[in-house]
Design an enzyme around this catalytic site. Structure first.
Site, PDB file in Angstrom:
ATOM      1  N   ASP A 101       0.864  -1.184   0.000  1.00 44.09           N
ATOM      2  CA  ASP A 101       0.000   0.000   0.000  1.00 44.09           C
ATOM      3  C   ASP A 101       0.903   1.238   0.000  1.00 44.09           C
ATOM      4  OD1 ASP A 101      -2.119   1.753   0.087  1.00 44.09           O
ATOM      5  OD2 ASP A 101      -3.224   0.631   1.592  1.00 44.09           O
TER       6      ASP A 101
HETATM    7  C1  NOJ Z   1      -3.959   3.958   0.179  1.00 41.18           C
HETATM    8  C2  NOJ Z   1      -5.149   3.057   0.253  1.00 41.18           C
HETATM    9  O1  NOJ Z   1      -5.125   2.326   1.448  1.00 41.18           O
HETATM   10  C3  NOJ Z   1      -5.238   2.088  -0.917  1.00 41.18           C
HETATM   11  O2  NOJ Z   1      -6.481   1.431  -0.852  1.00 41.18           O
HETATM   12  C4  NOJ Z   1      -5.060   2.792  -2.219  1.00 41.18           C
HETATM   13  O3  NOJ Z   1      -5.181   1.881  -3.283  1.00 41.18           O
HETATM   14  C5  NOJ Z   1      -3.711   3.468  -2.228  1.00 41.18           C
HETATM   15  N1  NOJ Z   1      -3.666   4.443  -1.151  1.00 41.18           N
HETATM   16  C6  NOJ Z   1      -3.390   4.151  -3.550  1.00 41.18           C
HETATM   17  O4  NOJ Z   1      -4.159   5.269  -3.713  1.00 41.18           O
END
Ligand code: NOJ
Length: 763
Positions: free
Chosen positions: A286
């Site tokens: 993530d």
């Molecule tokens: C953080 C989020 O937790 C995730 O779901 C997302 O895909 C990413 N950022 C990228 O934006």
């Protein structure tokens, strides 16, 4: 094109022409990637493991002159995210293909969560359709629109189970049930990926592996601590289903699992995901999660990157842990080139499967912008599916559907509020595109009923909260007039009306990432307005926008009808009008239990039996597993939702009183439409193993069927229960099938079922 690149690109074409049995086969892919990797430097391999966001100058000038452009040319980047301008995506792809040494195409990732330009209901709402064809259709349309703009990888589906409505990200999930969420996970993957040889499908990314939906106290990113039996029997199942369906990528979670943050958790990424489930795609972290492992207190960036690579993480999103440290770690012997090769290969395989080596510009057909976006077909689907997601929670004496006559007062801060209709994660959604509820109602009543509108109040009157919400960038549609003035106007409108439709709820920013709440009620200023409206004695229909279950005990007592509309998306307004006037049914059934109060959270229907269960009727008594000041039951149970007609269930009839291991038993029930309108019912099958070697859930959803019945019509719904449905993981994580009695329960929701019992025989 330089010589090396043309050789590489021609490899794929040559394979096809030479009549190699199947140019898309794994063998062909392996041969191609072997050849490519032989030519790659270690630095270029590490580059493939690097996912970054573009720097601002990409948008303001030629991509060649940006810092991102330089990195791309030197082979330091494997994928980019959040590039939202199709022409820029094309330029960046062209840059990598023509100017980098090997011309390896880029992946372009994006959070395409509930539609792209055409925005569909928030995923929690979509899950309430209980319609896998609709979920697949949403994913399919999302893929068409996103790929028309160059996006070839979506960070979806999020299938983190959650029992905790405080957690803001329940908005993005599929609710609390492992079986339903698994079916939904599969449908998303099918819809996104379909046939990857086309140019309008993209890579899916199932997230957040794992257990992200179980943070302590509902605080986003917080500690998760859970026994493995629960992981295997509940929380893991939707991720596993997505993997089985062929999800090409997996995103690791921010949280720790058993003391090790997911991005560096070898047990999770290697043992469970790859060895036990056979996942063969790549794992991306993530956002910034690798660097955040240092904040968790596990070591510096070099150390945590070593651990992440060893665990099986293949790509770092945003923190550049691999990009900054892997070469040094390799020199120090802390990682091996084999580990780098493994991660790089997995990324290249995904690009190969997408067909990017054969045609790097596959997703850069800018002509599609004119034909594939916000089409009438897409908008029609958004309208239909939104209505299907609405859950009718209450309908006193058939307040709904409304007749098209008289005066309808439309009030509330969401009645005419475009941005909030979309919910969070609607990057591609044009803020101007949605048709609001007010517009939808006006259109639906033209010349037949009079609509009077007053906003009535702002979403919240708490200045601090408002400051925070506004700082996140979404217009709150604040009206500068005083609360008293706004209320006066709404009361005047309501006085003239035959019925009041109040469109209320929580702002889009009150749910979603980083938006956990300690209170789940409607903002106080909205409650005050409702209280004053109630005094007028007119029927009140509440239409609620929200990304989570709210606490609605008072609203349930006081108001005539409650329609839960989630964040309904681009066509949410007309869809609300369709349902309020009965042109469409409210099709949704809850996929999360609605608590009576925050103190009950986390709450879910499939808990396990305690030694001191609280009374099944919800009454309050001491020394049982309940509360002394509140029932332990939810206000609305999992699976619940009313319709505009009524259904009656016959007894559960079993085809046999016994099942042999490996065998099946059929369970049937007659369902009759006893009302005066046709209607759709979601017939739900639950099972229970009342005596087992470990405690088992009180009820587990194992099947459901949506049926449509005309007034007076009866249908027999038959479920085939096979012995696989009775298996579970015991506390040694052995998958077991234990003989004995099993209860079969069928009904319209998890709390109102009829039952029968059969016996599973010994082997
Ligand atoms: C953080 C989020 O937790 C995730 O779901 C997302 O895909 C990413 N950022 C990228 O934006």
């Amino acid at each position: 094109m330089n010589k090396l690149k043309s050789t590489l690109l021609s490899l794929v074409a040559a394979a096809a022409v030479a009549g190699c049995s199947d140019p898309g086969s794994d063998r062909e892919m392996d041969r191609f990637i072997d050849g490519l990797m032989k030519k790659m430097t270690v630095e270029e391999k590490i580059g493939q493991m690097n996912l970054i966001a573009i720097d601002g100058s990409v948008m303001t000038g030629p991509v060649t002159e940006s810092a991102t452009g330089e990195k791309i040319v030197s082979g330091e980047v494997g994928a980019l995210l959040n590039v939202m301008v199709p022409e820029k995506i094309r330029d960046l792809q062209e840059l990598v293909v023509t100017k980098s040494r090997l011309g390896i195409p880029l992946l372009f990732g994006m959070d395409v969560i509930h539609g792209y330009n055409t925005v569909f209901p928030m995923p929690i709402g979509l899950s309430a359709t209980w319609n896998m064809a609709s979920v697949e259709e949403v994913a399919r349309i999302s893929a068409v629109e996103a790929t028309a703009q160059g996006v070839n990888w979506t960070f979806s589906p999020m299938v983190d189970l959650s029992y905790d409505a405080r957690w803001g990200r329940v908005a993005e999930g599929a609710g609390e049930d492992p079986y339903l969420a698994s079916e939904i996970a599969r449908a998303y993957v099918r819809g996104y990926q379909g046939d990857l040889s086309r140019n309008d499908n993209l890579l899916a990314c199932v997230k957040h592996f794992a257990l992200y939906g179980a943070p302590e106290a509902g605080r986003d990113y917080n500690l998760v601590d859970m026994g493995r039996m629960r992981m295997y029997n509940e929380y893991f199942l939707p991720y596993k289903a997505a993997v089985e369906e062929g999800a090409a990528t997996v995103m690791s979670a921010f949280n720790e699992v058993e003391g090790v943050p997911a991005a560096a958790n070898k047990w999770l990424l290697d043992d469970v995901l790859r060895k036990q489930w056979g996942f063969d795609g790549f794992v991306v972290s993530d956002w910034d999660a690798v660097r955040e492992i240092t904040v968790h207190g596990i070591g510096d960036l070099k150390e945590v990157s070593v651990r992440a690579l060893d665990a099986g993480l293949d790509m770092d999103m945003a923190s550049q842990g691999f990009a900054k440290t892997a070469l040094e770690s390799l020199g120090e012997g802390r990682i091996t080139e084999k580990q780098i090769d493994r991660a790089c290969r997995r990324v290249l395989e995904a690009k190969y499967k997408l067909g990017l080596f054969a045609d790097p510009y596959k997703y850069n057909d800018l002509k599609r912008l004119e034909t594939d976006i916000l089409t009438p077909e897409h908008r029609a689907a958004a309208r239909r599916i939104a209505a299907e997601s609405f859950v009718l929670l209450k309908n006193r004496e058939n307040t709904l559907p409304l007749a098209r006559k008289g005066v309808v007062a439309v009030v509330g801060p969401f009645a005419d509020n475009r941005p909030n209709q979309l919910g969070s994660w609607a990057f591609g959604g044009d803020i101007e595109a949605p048709t609001t509820v007010l517009e939808g109602l006006r259109e639906a009543t033209k010349g037949r009923a009079e609509i009077v509108y007053a906003m009535g109040c702002n979403i919240t009157d708490d200045p601090e909260y408002e400051r925070i919400l506004a700082s996140w960038g979404r217009a709150l549609a604040r009206d500068k007039r005083s609360d008293a003035e706004l209320m006066r106007e709404a009361l005047a409108a309501a006085r003239r009306a035959d019925v009041v439709v109040a469109v209320m709820g929580e702002a889009a920013e009150m749910s979603g990432e980083g938006a956990s709440r300690t209170e789940l009620g409607m903002p106080a200023v909205q409650q005050r307005l409702l209280g004053e409206l109630k005094k007028l004695g007119k029927p009140i229909v509440l239409v609620l926008f929200s990304g989570r279950p709210m606490t609605l005990v008072e609203e349930n007592d006081k108001y005539d009808a409650i329609l839960y509309a989630w964040f309904p998306g681009t066509e949410g307004g007309p869809a609300v009008a369709d349902v309020l006037f009965g042109d469409a049914e409210p099709g949704g059934r809850l996929t999360m239990s609605f608590p009576r109060s925050v103190g009950q959270v986390p709450i879910h229907y499939n808990g396990r039996q305690t030694g001191r269960p609280a009374p099944a009727d919800g009454s309050i008594t001491r020394y049982v597993s309940g509360y002394v000041d509140e029932s332990h039951l939810p206000l609305y149970p999992f699976g619940y939702g009313l319709t505009y007609t009524t259904f009656e269930y016959g007894d559960v009839i079993l085809g046999s009183a016994e099942m042999s291991p490996g065998g099946t038993v059929e369970a049937s029930v007659e369902v009759t439409n006893t009302g005066s309108r046709s209607g759709t019912e979601v017939v739900q099958l639950y099972l229970r193993d009342p005596v087992a070697s470990v405690t088992r859930p009180l009820k587990e959803l194992k099947g459901f069927e949506k049926i449509r019945l005309e007034p007076g019509e009866t249908k027999t719904v038959t479920f085939t229960i096979d012995s696989g449905m009775l298996e579970y993981y015991d506390n040694s994580l052995e998958r077991v099938l234990e003989p004995g009695a099993f209860d079969v329960m069928i009904g319209p929701n998890s709390a109102e079922t009829k039952s029968a019992t059969f016996t599973l025989l010994k082997q």
